[in-house]
Design an enzyme around this catalytic site. Structure first.
Site: not given
Length: 835
Positions: A320, A407, A420, A422, A424
Site C-alpha cells: 500500500e 490504528e 489496521e 489489532n 488482541r
C-alpha cells in the site's frame, strides 16, 4: 453476579441492584430510600493493589429482613480508579443478604458508585504466552481469585511466569514453532489443565483465528474476540475492505496479494513510491518494509516473506501507499454485550463500546514501536471525536467483542487513515490504564468473555452522552487524566545498529520510585528477574517502563528519564541510552514526533548520549567524590597525596585510563569544587556544588544533590586497573579517579592497540546463518549482500563494507553464530565489517 450500589449526594444508600448470572431470569432491586450511612458498620480495607479481607457486621437492613446477617467474610479483589471490587464467601448466608451486607460496607467507605463481581469470571485460566504479558495476566487473575496455568518451552522452564502461575505445562522445545506457536501442543495443555478459558496475550497465537476457533470447539472460552472477527480483521486486505464498508478513511493501495519479486515491483510502480510491503497477518513491525525504488522492493519482498512465515506462519504480502511523516495514533477499545437493567433481567443484545484516550506511538524503529504516550500532542478535539466515531462504526460493523485497538496514520493537517485493527491486547496497554484512572483492561476482557459485558464502572467513565445527538455520543471517549509515557526496554545494542544481544542478566534492578520531576507514578511490566537468560529464540523485549504524571507531559518526560537513570541492567546490551537520548531531544520535547523521527534525527545511527559541558562537569564531580568515598571505606591508599594552595585535588579521566582528563579541586564530596579540562587549552572551568550523597558502597545507585538539583548516577564495579563504569543522564562511559602523581605516571603508558579485523566479516550478533549470497573466490562490490543472519526471528542482511574478493566463507548455512564470530574472509583487501 454483579451488584451495583447507588448513593445520593447526602451519603444515603439509594438503591442496590443485584444482577445474577445470565442463567437466572430475574434481577433483584432493593430500594432503601431512608437508610443513612454508616449504620455502625465496622470494616478495615487493605491498601491499593493488595488482596485482603474485611469483616462486616451489618444489623437489620432491607427487604424486611428481620435477622442479623452476622459477619460474612468479604474480600477485596482489586482496585481501579474510584471503584473497588468485592467478593464474599459465606455459604450459610443467603446470596441476596450477603450482597446487601457487602453493599453497605462498601458504601460506608466510598461515596460513589461501586460494582461488585461475584463469583470470579472463571475458576481457571490458561495463559497461552510467555514473559511479561503472561505475568501481567497472572497478576489480574490472582487479584480476582482465578487460578492460572502457564505454558512454557524448555528454554523458559525457570522463567518468572512459570514460577508465578498456579500450574505450568511444558509445550515443547525452545523454538517457538515447536512450542508457543504449536496449536496442537497448546490445545493439549488446555485439555490437560482443565482450564475454563484461555488468554492468548499478544503475539504468538493471539490473532490466530484457527486457534481461537479450535479453543471454542473444545468448549473453552477464548478471552478475546470471536474467531470470525479475528479472521475478518486479522487479514489486512479484508480488514481494509470492511473498514471502507463501515465508512472509515483508508490508505490507497492494492487490494490483492503479491506473489513474487517482479509482481511486487509492478504493484509498487502502479501505486507510486514510496510504498510499504506488509505481511497480511502481521503486526508489531514484523514483515514490513518501506521502499523507495525497485531494488528495495525486491529485497523487501524476500525479507518480509521470511519474517511473515517465521512470525505468523503466513507468508502472504500486500503493498500500500506509504504516507510520509505521519503520526501513528491508535485507540484502545473495549466492547461487549450490554447487560439489561429491565425488570426481567433480559439481555437487550446491544453492543456497548468504550473508547479510551488515544495513544501516540510514532517513535518507531523498523516499524517497531519503542516509545508510546497518551494523550497525543497532535490531535485537536474535533479530530479526536471523529476518529472515535469511526472506531465505533468499525466495531459495530465487525460485531466485535473484547479489547482491541484501531490504528491510524494522521498527517500534520489532521487527515487520518485506517491502518489496521489489532484483535488482541496491545503491548502498550499500560499507557491507557495509567492515563484512564487505573482501569484494568485484562479485567475488562475477563468480564466480556464471561458474558458480563463491559464493566459498568468503565462505561461510566465515558459518560452517557445524555442530551447529545447520536453522532456526538459516538464521538465520546474516556477523558484522559494527566500524561503517561511508556518505554520499551529491548535487549539490543543501539551502538551497533540495534543488533540483538543475548546472555544472562547479571545485575537487574527495576526502578520502583522516582524522587524528582513531580508526583510521578512508575510501573514496570517485565518478564525477567536477575539471573534470567535472554535467549535468541524470542522477541528481545525485556520490559516496559511506564511513568504517569497527573499534571503534565513535561513532568512525565522528566519522570521517565529519571526512571531510566535508575534502571540497572547488566550482562547484556540494551537500548535505554537511546531512549534517554530521544527523551532529551528538542523535537520530542516539542511534540514533533512523526513516524520517521528516528531516520530524520539519527540518519547515521545512534552514537551515544552527548552530555552538555555542565552535565559532564557534574558527572566528573560525582565520580571524584565516589572515588574518594570508596578509597576511604575500602581502606585504600589515599588519593589526595598532594594538595594545591586552595584545597584537595584529584584527576578524573572520562573514558578510562586513556580518556579525557579533568582536574577536580576543592572540597570534594562536601562542598564547592572547580572542574578544569586538562586536554583542552583555554577550556572554561566549571564550578560545581556537591552535597554528601546517599547510597551504599555495594549498591549501584548513588543519589546526590548537585548544583541544587537531585542527580542519580549508576556505578558498575571496578576492574583490576581501578576503572569503573558510570551511567549518568543516559550516557554510559568508563571513569577512573587518580591522584595527580598517578596521572603524571599514566601519561607515559602506551595505549593498547586494537586487533586488526579489517579483512574479516564478523557476525555482529548472536544468531543463525540463514543463507549466503556469495561463494569462495567471488568478487564483490561495496554494499553487496554477503549473507542473512536471523536473530530473535528478525532477518538481518550482512553487506560487504568494500570491494574485494571473498577468500573463504567460514561458517556453514544453518550454523549458530556467536557475536563477532568469523563469517567470511577477504583476500588481500582491507575493510571493516558493517551491518
Amino acid at each position: 453476579m454483579v451488584l451495583v450500589l447507588r448513593q445520593t449526594s447526602s451519603k444515603r444508600l439509594r438503591q442496590i441492584i443485584i444482577r445474577p448470572p445470565r442463567t437466572l431470569s430475574r434481577s433483584l432491586s432493593i430500594s432503601l430510600p431512608s437508610l443513612p450511612l454508616p449504620l455502625g458498620v465496622g470494616l478495615g480495607v487493605t491498601s491499593r493493589q493488595e488482596v485482603g479481607s474485611l469483616n462486616v457486621a451489618v444489623p437489620l437492613l432491607a427487604c424486611n429482613l428481620k435477622e442479623t446477617l452476622g459477619t460474612p467474610q468479604v474480600q477485596m479483589r482489586g482496585y481501579s480508579n474510584s471503584t473497588k471490587h468485592y467478593s464474599f464467601s459465606n455459604p450459610s448466608i443467603p446470596l441476596h443478604q450477603s450482597a446487601v451486607a457487602v453493599a453497605v460496607a462498601a458504601a460506608a467507605e466510598e461515596q460513589h458508585e461501586i460494582i461488585m463481581d461475584h463469583p470470579p469470571a472463571f475458576t481457571k485460566v490458561l495463559i497461552a504466552n510467555r514473559g511479561e504479558i503472561a505475568r501481567r495476566i497472572i497478576r489480574t487473575c490472582k487479584q480476582r481469585g482465578i487460578q492460572t496455568v502457564a505454558i512454557y518451552s524448555t528454554a523458559d522452564s525457570k522463567s518468572p511466569h512459570v514460577q508465578e502461575a498456579d500450574e505450568a505445562i511444558c509445550v515443547g522445545t525452545a523454538l517457538s514453532s515447536e512450542s508457543y506457536l504449536d496449536v496442537n501442543h497448546v490445545c493439549k495443555a488446555i485439555e490437560l489443565s482443565g482450564a475454563q478459558a484461555v488468554h492468548p496475550g499478544y503475539g504468538f497465537l493471539s490473532e490466530n483465528a484457527g486457534f481461537a476457533s479450535r479453543v471454542e470447539k473444545m468448549g473453552v472460552k477464548f478471552i478475546g474476540p470471536h474467531s470470525d472477527a479475528i479472521t475478518a480483521m486479522g487479514d489486512k486486505i479484508t480488514s481494509k475492505k470492511i473498514a471502507m464498508e463501515a465508512g472509515v478513511n483508508v490508505i490507497p493501495g492494492f487490494d490483492g496479494f503479491v506473489t513474487s519479486q517482479e509482481d511486487a515491483v509492478r504493484v509498487a510502480n502502479d501505486i507510486g513510491f514510496p510504498v510499504m510491503i506488509k505481511a497480511t497477518s502481521g503486526g508489531g513491525g514484523k514483515g514490513m518494509r518501506i521502499c523507495y525504488k525497485d531494488d528495495e522492493v525486491r529485497e523487501g519482498f524476500v525479507l518480509s516473506t521470511a519474517e511473515a512465515k517465521s512470525f505468523f506462519n503466513d507468508k502472504r504480502l500486500f503493498i500500500e501507499k506509504y504516507i510520509e511523516k505521519p503520526h501513528h495514533i491508535e485507540f484502545q477499545l473495549l466492547s461487549g454485550r450490554k447487560l439489561s437493567d429491565n425488570e426481567n433481567g433480559e439481555n437487550e443484545n446491544d453492543l456497548e463500546i468504550i473508547c479510551f484516550p488515544e495513544r501516540e506511538c510514532s517513535i518507531q524503529r523498523r516499524n517497531q514501536k519503542i516509545l508510546e504516550e497518551s494523550p497525543s500532542t497532535l490531535l485537536t478535539e474535533e479530530t479526536r471525536a471523529e476518529m472515535v466515531r469511526q472506531v465505533k462504526m468499525l466495531v459495530r460493523n465487525v460485531n466485535y467483542e473484547s479489547a482491541g485497538t484501531v490504528e491510524f496514520l494522521v498527517d500534520e493537517e489532521q487527515n487520518f487513515f485506517f491502518l489496521e485493527m489489532n484483535t488482541r491486547l496491545q503491548v502498550e496497554h499500560p499507557v491507557t490504564e495509567m492515563v484512564s484512572g487505573g482501569v484494568d483492561l485484562v479485567h475488562g476482557m475477563l468480564d466480556v468473555a464471561a458474558g458480563r459485558g463491559v464493566p459498568e464502572e468503565y462505561l461510566a467513565l465515558q459518560g452517557s452522552g445524555e442530551g447529545l445527538t447520536e453522532k456526538e455520543r459516538d464521538g465520546l471517549s474516556v477523558p484522559y487524566s494527566g500524561h503517561a509515557i511508556e518505554a520499551r526496554i529491548y535487549a539490543e545494542d543501539p551502538l551497533r545498529g540495534f543488533l540483538p544481544s543475548t546472555g544472562p542478566l547479571i545485575q537487574y534492578i527495576e526502578p520502583t520510585s522516582i524522587s524528582k520531576d513531580g508526583p510521578n507514578e512508575v510501573r514496570v511490566d517485565s518478564g525477567v528477574v536477575e539471573g534470567s537468560m535472554i535467549e535468541q529464540y524470542y522477541d528481545p523485549m525485556i520490559s516496559k517502563l511506564i511513568v504517569h504524571s497527573p499534571n503534565s507531559r513535561e513532568e512525565a518526560i522528566g519522570g521517565l528519564q529519571e526512571a531510566l537513570n535508575r534502571y540497572v541492567i547488566s550482562g547484556i546490551r540494551h537500548n535505554s541510552a537511546f531512549l534517554s537520548d530521544v527523551l532529551r531531544h528538542d523535537a520530542f520535547i516539542a511534540g514533533d514526533t512523526p513516524t520517521n523521527f528516528i531516520p530524520i534525527h539519527y540518519p547515521d545511527g545512534f552514537t551515544g548520549v552527548k552530555l552538555s559541558a555542565e552535565e559532564e562537569a557534574e558527572a566528573v564531580a560525582m565520580a571524584a567524590a565516589i572515588g574518594l568515598w570508596r578509597a576511604d571505606i575500602l581502606g585504600r591508599p589515599p588519593l589526595l597525596s598532594r594538595k594545591t594552595e586552595e584545597n584537595d585535588e584529584v584527576i578524573v579521566c572520562v573514558g578510562g585510563m586513556f580518556g579525557k582528563p579533568y582536574s577536580v579541586r576543592g572540597d570534594i564530596g562536601e562542598g564547592h569544587v572547580v572542574i578544569e579540562s586538562l586536554s583542552e587549552e583555554g577550556a572554561e572551568c566549571h564550578n560545581v556544588k556537591i552535597e554528601p550523597f546517599q547510597g551504599e558502597i555495594t549498591h549501584p545507585i548513588i543519589d546526590c544533590v548537585v548544583n541544587g538539583r537531585d542527580k542519580t548516577m549508576q556505578i558498575q564495579p571496578e576492574d583490576n586497573t581501578g576503572v569503573f563504569g558510570v551511567k549518568f543522564e543516559g550516557a554510559s562511559f568508563d571513569m577512573i579517579v587518580m591522584s595527580p602523581e598517578e596521572y603524571e605516571l599514566s601519561r607515559h603508558m602506551r595505549e593498547p592497540k586494537e586487533v586488526d579485523t579489517s579483512n574479516l566479516i564478523l557476525s555482529p550478533m548472536p544468531g543463525t546463518l540463514i543463507s549466503y549470497s556469495v561463494e569462495d573466490g567471488e568478487s564483490v562490490v561495496e554494499g553487496q549482500d554477503i549473507c542473512v543472519v536471523e536473530a530473535m526471528k528478525m532477518q538481518n542482511v550482512i553487506r560487504s563494507p568494500c570491494a574485494g574478493v571473498i577468500k573463504k566463507c567460514h561458517t556453514e548455512v544453518g550454523s549458530s553464530l556467536m557475536a563477532d564470530e568469523i563469517i567470511a574472509e577477504f583476500e588481500d583487501v582491507n575493510g571493516t565489517m558493517t551491518d
